[in-house]
Scaffold this motif. Structure first.
Motif, PDB file in Angstrom:
ATOM      1  N   GLU B  38       8.226  40.802  66.895  1.00  0.00           N
ATOM      2  CA  GLU B  38       8.112  39.187  67.131  1.00  0.00           C
ATOM      3  C   GLU B  38       9.536  38.970  66.480  1.00  0.00           C
ATOM      4  OE1 GLU B  38       5.080  37.036  64.991  1.00  0.00           O
ATOM      5  OE2 GLU B  38       3.622  38.599  65.782  1.00  0.00           O
ATOM      6  N   LEU B  39       9.974  38.114  67.541  1.00  0.00           N
ATOM      7  CA  LEU B  39      11.386  37.450  66.995  1.00  0.00           C
ATOM      8  C   LEU B  39      11.429  36.579  65.858  1.00  0.00           C
ATOM      9  CD1 LEU B  39      13.192  37.088  70.895  1.00  0.00           C
ATOM     10  CD2 LEU B  39      13.252  38.999  69.134  1.00  0.00           C
ATOM     11  N   CYS B 100      24.418  31.284  65.930  1.00  0.00           N
ATOM     12  CA  CYS B 100      22.908  31.029  65.805  1.00  0.00           C
ATOM     13  C   CYS B 100      22.178  32.250  65.282  1.00  0.00           C
ATOM     14  CB  CYS B 100      22.234  30.353  66.992  1.00  0.00           C
ATOM     15  SG  CYS B 100      22.799  28.730  67.345  1.00  0.00           S
ATOM     16  N   HIS B 101      22.182  33.140  66.004  1.00  0.00           N
ATOM     17  CA  HIS B 101      21.508  34.568  66.059  1.00  0.00           C
ATOM     18  C   HIS B 101      22.383  35.241  64.859  1.00  0.00           C
ATOM     19  CE1 HIS B 101      18.882  33.222  69.149  1.00  0.00           C
ATOM     20  NE2 HIS B 101      19.966  33.091  69.981  1.00  0.00           N
ATOM     21  N   SER B 102      22.343  34.943  63.794  1.00  0.00           N
ATOM     22  CA  SER B 102      23.134  35.882  62.686  1.00  0.00           C
ATOM     23  C   SER B 102      22.171  36.719  62.054  1.00  0.00           C
ATOM     24  CB  SER B 102      23.535  34.840  61.621  1.00  0.00           C
ATOM     25  OG  SER B 102      22.548  34.045  61.014  1.00  0.00           O
ATOM     26  N   ASN B 103      21.019  36.883  62.590  1.00  0.00           N
ATOM     27  CA  ASN B 103      19.935  37.795  61.832  1.00  0.00           C
ATOM     28  C   ASN B 103      19.801  38.985  62.915  1.00  0.00           C
ATOM     29  OD1 ASN B 103      18.869  36.233  63.637  1.00  0.00           O
ATOM     30  ND2 ASN B 103      16.785  36.053  62.628  1.00  0.00           N
ATOM     31  N   ASP B 109      18.077  43.813  67.248  1.00  0.00           N
ATOM     32  CA  ASP B 109      17.937  44.993  67.016  1.00  0.00           C
ATOM     33  C   ASP B 109      16.372  45.526  67.287  1.00  0.00           C
ATOM     34  OD1 ASP B 109      20.387  45.775  66.508  1.00  0.00           O
ATOM     35  OD2 ASP B 109      20.028  46.046  64.265  1.00  0.00           O
ATOM     36  N   LYS B 110      15.691  44.694  67.058  1.00  0.00           N
ATOM     37  CA  LYS B 110      14.122  44.700  67.157  1.00  0.00           C
ATOM     38  C   LYS B 110      13.748  45.201  68.316  1.00  0.00           C
ATOM     39  CE  LYS B 110      11.262  42.975  63.517  1.00  0.00           C
ATOM     40  NZ  LYS B 110      10.558  41.832  62.875  1.00  0.00           N
ATOM     41  N   CYS B 111      14.038  44.238  69.347  1.00  0.00           N
ATOM     42  CA  CYS B 111      13.724  44.604  70.696  1.00  0.00           C
ATOM     43  C   CYS B 111      14.238  45.751  71.269  1.00  0.00           C
ATOM     44  CB  CYS B 111      13.844  43.345  71.789  1.00  0.00           C
ATOM     45  SG  CYS B 111      12.641  42.334  71.493  1.00  0.00           S
ATOM     46  N   HIS B 112      15.704  46.002  70.938  1.00  0.00           N
ATOM     47  CA  HIS B 112      16.320  47.112  71.467  1.00  0.00           C
ATOM     48  C   HIS B 112      15.890  48.422  71.036  1.00  0.00           C
ATOM     49  CE1 HIS B 112      20.179  44.407  71.839  1.00  0.00           C
ATOM     50  NE2 HIS B 112      19.595  44.388  73.049  1.00  0.00           N
ATOM     51  N   ASP B 113      15.290  48.442  69.633  1.00  0.00           N
ATOM     52  CA  ASP B 113      14.633  49.739  69.237  1.00  0.00           C
ATOM     53  C   ASP B 113      13.294  49.733  70.219  1.00  0.00           C
ATOM     54  OD1 ASP B 113      16.857  50.101  67.520  1.00  0.00           O
ATOM     55  OD2 ASP B 113      15.634  49.384  65.948  1.00  0.00           O
ATOM     56  N   VAL B 117      16.804  50.847  73.881  1.00  0.00           N
ATOM     57  CA  VAL B 117      17.992  50.407  74.383  1.00  0.00           C
ATOM     58  C   VAL B 117      19.094  50.551  73.325  1.00  0.00           C
ATOM     59  CG1 VAL B 117      19.341  48.687  75.690  1.00  0.00           C
ATOM     60  CG2 VAL B 117      17.039  49.016  76.037  1.00  0.00           C
ATOM     61  N   ARG B 118      20.224  51.093  73.407  1.00  0.00           N
ATOM     62  CA  ARG B 118      21.318  51.281  72.559  1.00  0.00           C
ATOM     63  C   ARG B 118      22.727  50.500  73.380  1.00  0.00           C
ATOM     64  NH1 ARG B 118      18.291  54.855  72.409  1.00  0.00           N
ATOM     65  NH2 ARG B 118      19.282  55.961  74.040  1.00  0.00           N
ATOM     66  N   PRO B 119      22.894  49.244  73.122  1.00  0.00           N
ATOM     67  CA  PRO B 119      24.004  48.520  73.641  1.00  0.00           C
ATOM     68  C   PRO B 119      25.370  48.740  72.776  1.00  0.00           C
ATOM     69  CG  PRO B 119      22.575  47.029  72.505  1.00  0.00           C
ATOM     70  CD  PRO B 119      21.759  48.305  72.563  1.00  0.00           C
ATOM     71  N   TYR B 120      26.438  49.069  73.507  1.00  0.00           N
ATOM     72  CA  TYR B 120      27.549  49.220  72.929  1.00  0.00           C
ATOM     73  C   TYR B 120      28.212  47.937  72.390  1.00  0.00           C
ATOM     74  CZ  TYR B 120      29.443  48.762  77.750  1.00  0.00           C
ATOM     75  OH  TYR B 120      29.393  48.430  78.738  1.00  0.00           O
TER      76      TYR B 120
END
Lengths: 343, 137
Positions: B38-39, B100-103, B109-113, B117-120
């Motif tokens: 959950e975002l 805005c998305h300072s967290n 990371d939540k969705c990427h994990d 997905v591991r964006p560079y």
């Protein structure tokens, strides 16, 4: 035009239309998203087990030494231990080479009469190369998809993704953007290889002659799976977190339909489901069958060991010894030679 | 002659292995609670209401947008982005997105994990962009 591949192509196009209109127009998300995938998984597993079990009822009493090297004979003649094994260890090596590296296919050659007179043997490894590329790429693609079916994602899936995405290709043009997210080689290799396997059946006349609709159908279906997957990843993006929510729901038996996942996902899903359903009924069963190839998985030890046919009819045999016992006196009387003078 | 299974031990062993592999997704997740992430939006993001694009477009296409931004900034030195509603933004991951998305841990990371997905992006853009910004000036 060939009715065999046209028939298969039309079948795959019809499947696409069914998924497209079934979801987009009729809104049958539950049918295409939950019912069909579960049924497909069930049919795949039960059907696979049933087929293999059925094969096990056929006895293979004798060794079938269709081999490719010197068999074990006299100690001073060198044996081809892996191509003509006489022990279980040799058979295991031969099976590993067969299953993982398609050694039999590697022997593939082309024969041609040069100038109508001279027979030549031509090096021909393309089928082996593309078959290997196809199967390995497919395996990698399947394993990569476990990221949708496991939470947390196992480290070996992540490692495979890392290897698969090692070549980083990104380029941008005004019309479409390729390379984002990172390119996985396996998907592209799979598509190229399956196209090669298809073109081979179209352009090599001898292969074309023996190809049936059931040869083309899985090729088109896998092409459809690869194309829809590639489209989803690089071109028509879908909400990947929504997709994983959905697949995790399937895996934990609490399915729910995600919102806002495009119709292309359902097309992909239907193609995969059809492949799974088709699997146990078709030539795709070579996945299980390769392990049961009698010419590969039996040691060639017919000379060293006697193999008895289990369904031999119990024949009553009248041996020479018994014959002589029965007629000895009459034979001696008539002056015929006997092996024993008396009982 | 009654039908009989040959090499029963080997066949059954092989089939057991097959079933274990084929049902991997079903047994691997048993007993593991794996709810979809959950975002968490920061107050600033909540106040803003609308991102650069709509939520659906951002979900599916944010990586592409960031890539376009990067090329535009690096190659054309153009930092002005105008979205479909005519609102302009400074093309910058550190200063616009992460403002805005300072967290990052709760947002990116939540969705990427979850999706593995591991964006560079983070090879260069570190977690707290503000600090570097101040250090530069």
């Amino acid at each position: 035009m060939n009715k065999n591949y046209m028939f298969s192509l039309i079948a795959v196009i019809v499947l696409f239309l069914i998924a497209y209109f079934g979801v987009e127009t009729a809104g049958l998300h539950v049918l295409f998203g939950i019912v069909i995938p579960y049924l497909a998984a069930l049919i795949f597993i039960v059907g696979f087990v049933y087929r293999v079990r059925d094969w096990a009822y056929s006895p293979v009493p004798f060794r079938i030494p269709s081999t490719c090297g010197q068999q074990a004979s006299l100690p001073w003649i060198r044996q081809a231990t892996y191509d003509n094994p006489s022990s279980n260890g040799g058979v295991i090596v031969r099976m590993i080479l067969e299953v993982l590296f398609f050694r039999s296919l590697f022997r593939n050659m082309r024969f041609e009469l040069k100038g109508g007179k001279k027979l030549s043997y031509i090096w021909e490894k393309w089928l082996w190369l593309f078959a290997l590329a196809f199967h390995w790429a497919f395996l990698v693609v399947v394993i990569r998809h476990l990221r949708f079916f496991a939470e947390p994602v196992p480290f070996w899936v992540q490692f495979l993704e890392y290897l698969d995405g090692f070549v980083r290709v990104e380029f941008l043009s005004d019309v479409l953007q390729v390379g984002l997210p990172g390119v996985f080689m396996s998907g592209l290799v799979l598509l190229v290889a399956v196209i090669f396997l298809f073109l081979r059946r179209v352009f090599i006349s001898q292969v074309n002659y023996i190809s049936l609709a059931s040869d083309y159908f899985p090729l088109f279906l896998i092409m459809g799976i690869a194309i829809s997957g590639i489209l989803m990843r690089y071109f028509i993006k879908v909400d990947i977190v929504g997709v994983k929510e959905f697949t995790m729901g399937l895996a934990t038996f609490s399915p729910s339909i995600p919102e806002g996942v495009g119709v292309i996902f359902y097309v992909h899903l239907l193609f995969v489901s059809v492949l799974l359903v088709y699997f146990p009924f078709s030539k795709l069963m070579h996945l299980g069958g390769v392990f049961l190839s009698p010419t590969r998985n039996l040691a060639n030890n017919s000379r060293a060991k006697r193999h008895i046919n289990p369904w031999n009819y119990p024949v009553h045999v009248h041996t020479y010894e018994e014959y002589e016992d029965e007629f000895r006196e009459k034979m001696i009387e008539a002056g015929l030679p006997v092996e024993k003078e008396s009982n | 002659m009654p039908r009989q299974m040959y090499d029963k031990g080997k066949i059954v062993a092989g089939l057991v292995i097959f079933v274990i592999i084929a049902t991997f997704p079903f047994w691997y997740n048993i007993g593991k609670a794996a709810p979809a992430p959950e975002l968490k939006l920061t107050d600033k993001a909540k106040a803003e209401k609308e991102c650069v694009m709509s939520v659906t477009d951002m979900k599916a296409g944010h990586m592409q947008l960031l890539d376009e931004w990067r090329d535009e900034v690096v190659r054309s030195a153009n930092r002005l982005y105008v979205n479909s509603k005519g609102k302009s933004f400074n093309m910058s991951l550190s200063n616009t997105c992460l403002d805005c998305h300072s967290n990052k841990a709760d947002f990116c990371d939540k969705c990427h994990d979850y999706a593995s997905v591991r964006p560079y992006c983070w090879d260069c853009h570190i977690d707290n962009p503000k600090a570097t910004e101040e250090a530069k000036e």
